[in-house]
Scaffold this motif. Structure first.
Motif, PDB file in Angstrom:
ATOM      1  N   LEU A 135       0.830  -1.202   0.000  1.00  0.00           N
ATOM      2  CA  LEU A 135       0.000   0.000   0.000  1.00  0.00           C
ATOM      3  C   LEU A 135       0.870   1.260   0.000  1.00  0.00           C
ATOM      4  O   LEU A 135       1.726   1.441   0.868  1.00  0.00           O
ATOM      5  CB  LEU A 135      -0.913  -0.032   1.241  1.00  0.00           C
ATOM      6  CG  LEU A 135      -2.061   0.968   1.242  1.00  0.00           C
ATOM      7  CD1 LEU A 135      -3.013   0.731   0.085  1.00  0.00           C
ATOM      8  CD2 LEU A 135      -2.800   0.898   2.566  1.00  0.00           C
ATOM      9  N   ASN A 136       0.617   2.113  -0.978  1.00  0.00           N
ATOM     10  CA  ASN A 136       1.352   3.385  -1.111  1.00  0.00           C
ATOM     11  C   ASN A 136       2.859   3.216  -1.334  1.00  0.00           C
ATOM     12  O   ASN A 136       3.610   4.171  -1.182  1.00  0.00           O
ATOM     13  CB  ASN A 136       1.141   4.271   0.130  1.00  0.00           C
ATOM     14  CG  ASN A 136      -0.322   4.558   0.374  1.00  0.00           C
ATOM     15  OD1 ASN A 136      -1.107   4.600  -0.569  1.00  0.00           O
ATOM     16  ND2 ASN A 136      -0.692   4.730   1.624  1.00  0.00           N
ATOM     17  N   PHE A 158      -8.388  -5.960   2.836  1.00  0.00           N
ATOM     18  CA  PHE A 158      -8.774  -4.817   1.998  1.00  0.00           C
ATOM     19  C   PHE A 158      -8.170  -3.507   2.486  1.00  0.00           C
ATOM     20  O   PHE A 158      -8.875  -2.541   2.756  1.00  0.00           O
ATOM     21  CB  PHE A 158     -10.296  -4.711   1.927  1.00  0.00           C
ATOM     22  CG  PHE A 158     -10.953  -5.945   1.380  1.00  0.00           C
ATOM     23  CD1 PHE A 158     -11.088  -6.120   0.009  1.00  0.00           C
ATOM     24  CD2 PHE A 158     -11.387  -6.958   2.217  1.00  0.00           C
ATOM     25  CE1 PHE A 158     -11.665  -7.274  -0.504  1.00  0.00           C
ATOM     26  CE2 PHE A 158     -11.963  -8.116   1.716  1.00  0.00           C
ATOM     27  CZ  PHE A 158     -12.102  -8.275   0.347  1.00  0.00           C
ATOM     28  N   ALA A 159      -6.862  -3.460   2.599  1.00  0.00           N
ATOM     29  CA  ALA A 159      -6.224  -2.188   2.935  1.00  0.00           C
ATOM     30  C   ALA A 159      -6.490  -1.206   1.799  1.00  0.00           C
ATOM     31  O   ALA A 159      -6.825  -1.605   0.688  1.00  0.00           O
ATOM     32  CB  ALA A 159      -4.726  -2.394   3.120  1.00  0.00           C
ATOM     33  N   GLY A 160      -6.339   0.069   2.117  1.00  0.00           N
ATOM     34  CA  GLY A 160      -6.460   1.070   1.073  1.00  0.00           C
ATOM     35  C   GLY A 160      -7.860   1.606   0.917  1.00  0.00           C
ATOM     36  O   GLY A 160      -8.669   1.523   1.835  1.00  0.00           O
ATOM     37  N   PRO A 161      -8.141   2.158  -0.255  1.00  0.00           N
ATOM     38  CA  PRO A 161      -9.411   2.868  -0.435  1.00  0.00           C
ATOM     39  C   PRO A 161     -10.616   1.951  -0.349  1.00  0.00           C
ATOM     40  O   PRO A 161     -10.519   0.753  -0.588  1.00  0.00           O
ATOM     41  CB  PRO A 161      -9.288   3.452  -1.851  1.00  0.00           C
ATOM     42  CG  PRO A 161      -8.267   2.626  -2.537  1.00  0.00           C
ATOM     43  CD  PRO A 161      -7.332   2.151  -1.477  1.00  0.00           C
ATOM     44  N   GLU A 162     -11.744   2.540   0.009  1.00  0.00           N
ATOM     45  CA  GLU A 162     -12.999   1.799  -0.038  1.00  0.00           C
ATOM     46  C   GLU A 162     -13.792   2.320  -1.233  1.00  0.00           C
ATOM     47  O   GLU A 162     -13.690   3.474  -1.615  1.00  0.00           O
ATOM     48  CB  GLU A 162     -13.800   2.001   1.246  1.00  0.00           C
ATOM     49  CG  GLU A 162     -13.077   1.550   2.496  1.00  0.00           C
ATOM     50  CD  GLU A 162     -13.530   0.175   3.000  1.00  0.00           C
ATOM     51  OE1 GLU A 162     -14.324  -0.491   2.325  1.00  0.00           O
ATOM     52  OE2 GLU A 162     -13.057  -0.220   4.083  1.00  0.00           O
TER      53      GLU A 162
END
Lengths: 549, 549
Positions: B434-435, B499-503
């Motif tokens: 992530l990122n 589900f890391a990150g955006p929703e």
């Protein structure tokens, strides 16, 4: 009844030491001073009482100690930082108590992150011993985590393997989203009773560093100084003492200086009225500082905060909060003007951030919020946020017969366009008019104007605008009907409808994580007689229904 | 046992009519043909059987009908479009059945939106009568909703007031996030048993238009043509018949052509093996079309889809899915090459989208996924997604004694960098790192290369790389330990860590909304003997515990 008011001299579980720009908050839980009988708070495990003191400390550090730029959270016990929420306490708590406790814990931890990000009062965590479960979750709220390297101290989230529940106060979310630990590593970590320490803990980014006992104190001091040096908090300012609120409680309600709560037990609702300032708020910075806790915006934030926490915790059967306001729009508007004029001042910044957090607390409260807007009300600027928070609002179109008060109006101020964002990072207006910049812009064009019911309706600010003939029935029926619905269905519905738009770490914690946690807190595998929470410590293994849902 | 295979000639509840570029899917539920005894599917209410046919129809429309550019969903019954999920069926279902049913329903509706957005096969909804609860939620998945204006037909989400549960298959989320209905209006709408029709329904954006009976048919035809005209689907292509899968079921497992499932009931796990193509996949477009369902990527998607649905529905006690692969990396890689070379072709696009949806189905499956990577395996490109999906992966470092197979390797292809995004809109690699664009870039730099265990570990692609001495114990213990944990805690943990990150709209539906719905499906106010779901239709009002949680 749970009272959220306390003061450092009454703390049973924390020691607060201030040393110039650096404060140290030492957890030293009194085993025998649990909030309720039936459990012992061993190994710095905590209950709501411990968390109430922590919340109080974080608030005082912001307001009473402008000189504090870095806060070190550590433990005063040897070899143990914190063992997390007390398991026996959880086992003895009702479902509602567990859920409410976790929500408050989450809010305090989010507040710690808010202090770091926005108050420039950076929290770091000195893990001088084992940090398990909620103990490590508290550390995760800090900007920097240092773990003592003593061959035994580790960080762990053992909830899943030991207790069949989740690390549900931010743990799962912060591990993958904030610290960006790879999800497969997080999976392994969250099933490992003994936790992870040393090099691997650093490599996996579960902590920032691990330091031998001999260098621990010096390293923490150096890190704290480093963070303190980056802060813009003043070193010569005088803090504002958060003296006890002027609060009169009776069976039917609570009266503060500006907020009153009247309870209608038959109707299962609380009526919350908020009064605008009764005289012109001071505008000069020195006068704001001199006014301190009696400066209306700060008094408002404190009173509302206390009222919300009281109602949430002590009055679970009051399912609807009907919010009204009274007072003079010019005076309320002047309070916003004072806040907006001095945003660079540490105290005004703190007051604004506090208002932001209180409205966020309202957003995540599992109560139906209905705003009622009548002649004599004052929904101006900051107070207009109640209309935007509400699940529904009713505004009288016109006046009542035989009442010489002028029509009710709403008046937007700059406070509605940035300083009070929701958990999702958007203002309430941006959330309301999702992706519709024109609609937000139209309201912005009305800053300073008094909008009557027709105008407010035209701009999309209120739900319904009955006239005086329909008013009483329409509002009464809406409120009565609300009380007839399932409280659980309303909670779920409101939690889904209130947060359109992007999700953030905070909304993920309050929605995805908390919702799953609530589900698990209701499942026989956790809370049944043969479940893990009930059997923990008995030596008997839990008996699981192995079907996956 | 629930079988997900069906075909239009066997449909009991839907009629599929194709008229050039426009298909009409008419709901006409056979009251007496419920999947289980004990309930009657009145008023086009549905159960899993109805949804299985709908899913089949959506798949056939994509693959068998390249000429179809717009699909009109409507009802063949007079005055009623669909009354939603059957209440008696819900009342008779176990918690796991309710949750699993809703998940499948959600996936089909997300698939309808995927067809509209990505297959250019736009779904519109012609509400020729009442659309209540799940009926309106189905409509919400469509791109355009037309409601008949007959003085009585309305759209409604009456779950909260009538049943004390949520409009939990996308309804709450799609109302505020997709159709951007103001949350206060949504609140009112979701508490209104009779629903909303006419001008107000359009003004509030609950529907797109309302049309009198006299003009209904023509308006729908015109709208369908308008959407059809915007599509890039070919009008002269030949569809691919989705003939029945070659599937041999025994008590211990299932064998398809490329996928085999072996069941270990004692260990409570399913071993899923996926075989790479056994011969070189065709590369020319005409050969791909000629191969049709036997083209390996399509066969893989169909077999996996069926296996996942079977295991989820019929084998709830198998809590862990251990995924392995076998075969030749060059052949698997060539299949990806064929897909990537012809992305502009309608069929190749469909196959890729199908693979994407199947991996998404895996992501939201409430089973622990462990990938085991040994000599002889083939985790190449599309098949490497299993490693990235997995909660945890084990890769042998080196070879086994007395085994002359070369070391296991992973081989990334372009398929890992875009065509198969997760529900959160990111690729599995972007979610994993992530990122951290550098980490994703480092893997990208290895496209086409065979990465041994050390290299895969160095790039962060696998969780653990035991050598042959530790291998057997380490993998066995991980799998056994998994089976000893609470299934509920694992489900909650996995749903939070994956589900890391955006929703997005999709993740909101699967997490926030579904999690709250699951909670409510477990609460006495809904499912208890005195709860609303149990008392619905008896004339006796539910008896609620009024405490807010």
């Amino acid at each position: 009844m749970i009272d959220f008011a306390t003061t450092p001299s009454d703390y049973k579980h924390w020691k607060l030491e201030i040393n110039g720009p650096i404060a140290t908050l030492k957890m030293d839980v009194d085993e025998d001073a649990g909030l309720n009988p039936g459990y012992t708070l061993k190994l710095n495990s905590y209950d709501l009482g411990v968390d109430i003191e922590l919340y109080d400390a974080t608030q005082r550090l912001r307001f009473e100690h402008p000189e504090v730029r870095c806060v070190v959270i550590t433990s005063d016990k040897d070899k143990v930082f914190c063992a997390g929420a007390n398991i026996s306490m959880l086992g003895l708590s009702s479902h509602a108590e567990k859920v409410n406790f976790c929500k408050f814990t989450n809010e305090t931890r989010n507040g710690i992150e808010d202090a770091t990000a926005n108050s420039k009062q950076t929290y770091i965590c000195a893990l001088n011993g084992v940090a398990a479960g909620g103990g490590y979750e508290l550390a995760l709220a800090a900007e920097h985590i240092t773990l003592i390297d003593d061959g035994s101290s580790a960080v762990s989230l053992p909830e899943v393997p030991l207790l069949a529940v989740l690390p549900g106060t931010g743990g799962l979310t912060r591990v993958v989203d904030k610290r960006q630990v790879r999800h497969d590593r997080a999976d392994f970590f969250c099933t490992l009773t003994e936790g992870i320490k040393g090099k691997r803990a650093v490599e996996w980014n579960l902590i920032d560093e691990t330091v031998p006992r001999s260098k621990f104190k010096d390293t923490i001091a150096a890190t704290a100084t480093e963070f303190a040096d980056q802060s813009d908090r003043p070193d010569d300012a005088k803090g504002i003492a958060l003296i006890p609120l002027n609060k009169v409680t009776s069976g039917d309600g609570i009266a503060y200086d500006h907020v009153t709560v009247s309870i209608d037990r038959t109707g299962r609702l609380a009526r919350i009225n908020v009064a605008a300032p009764s005289e012109a708020p001071v505008q000069e910075l020195e006068d704001i500082h001199a006014a301190g806790v009696s400066f209306w915006p700060l008094a408002l934030a404190r009173e509302l905060d206390d009222a919300i926490l009281h109602l949430r915790t002590n009055e679970p059967e009051l399912g609807t909060w009907v919010i009204t306001t009274t007072g003079d729009a010019d005076l309320a508007s002047a309070a916003d003007t004072a806040l907006l004029a001095h945003q660079e001042d540490w105290l005004v910044r703190e007051i604004t951030l506090y208002l932001k957090r209180v409205f966020k607390r309202l957003d995540v409260s599992s109560r139906s919020i209905i705003t009622v807007i009548e002649p004599g009300s004052c929904f101006t600027g900051t107070l207009m946020e109640f209309v935007l928070c509400a699940d529904r609002s009713y505004m009288l179109d016109g006046t009542f017969e035989g009442d010489n008060q002028p029509e009710a109006t709403l008046r937007p101020t700059e406070m509605n366009f940035g300083p009070l964002p929701m958990c999702n990072g958007l203002t309430r207006l941006e959330t309301r008019f999702l992706n519709d910049k024109d609609a937000v812009g139209a309201v912005r064009g009305e800053i300073g104007n008094d909008l009557d019911a027709q105008a407010a309706d035209g701009l999309g600010l209120v739900t319904f605008i009955p006239d005086d003939i329909d008013w009483e029935d329409e509002v009464r029926i809406a409120i009565e009907e609300r009380a007839s619905f399932s409280p659980d269905a309303l909670t779920g519905m409101e939690a889904n409808l209130r947060f359109a738009g992007p999700e953030t770490l905070e909304t993920k914690i309050f929605a995805r994580l908390s919702a799953w946690q609530n589900w698990i807190f209701q499942r026989p595998n956790a809370v049944g007689d043969d479940g893990a929470l009930k059997r923990f410590g008995t030596g008997v293994k839990p008996d699981f229904d192995n079907k996956r849902v």
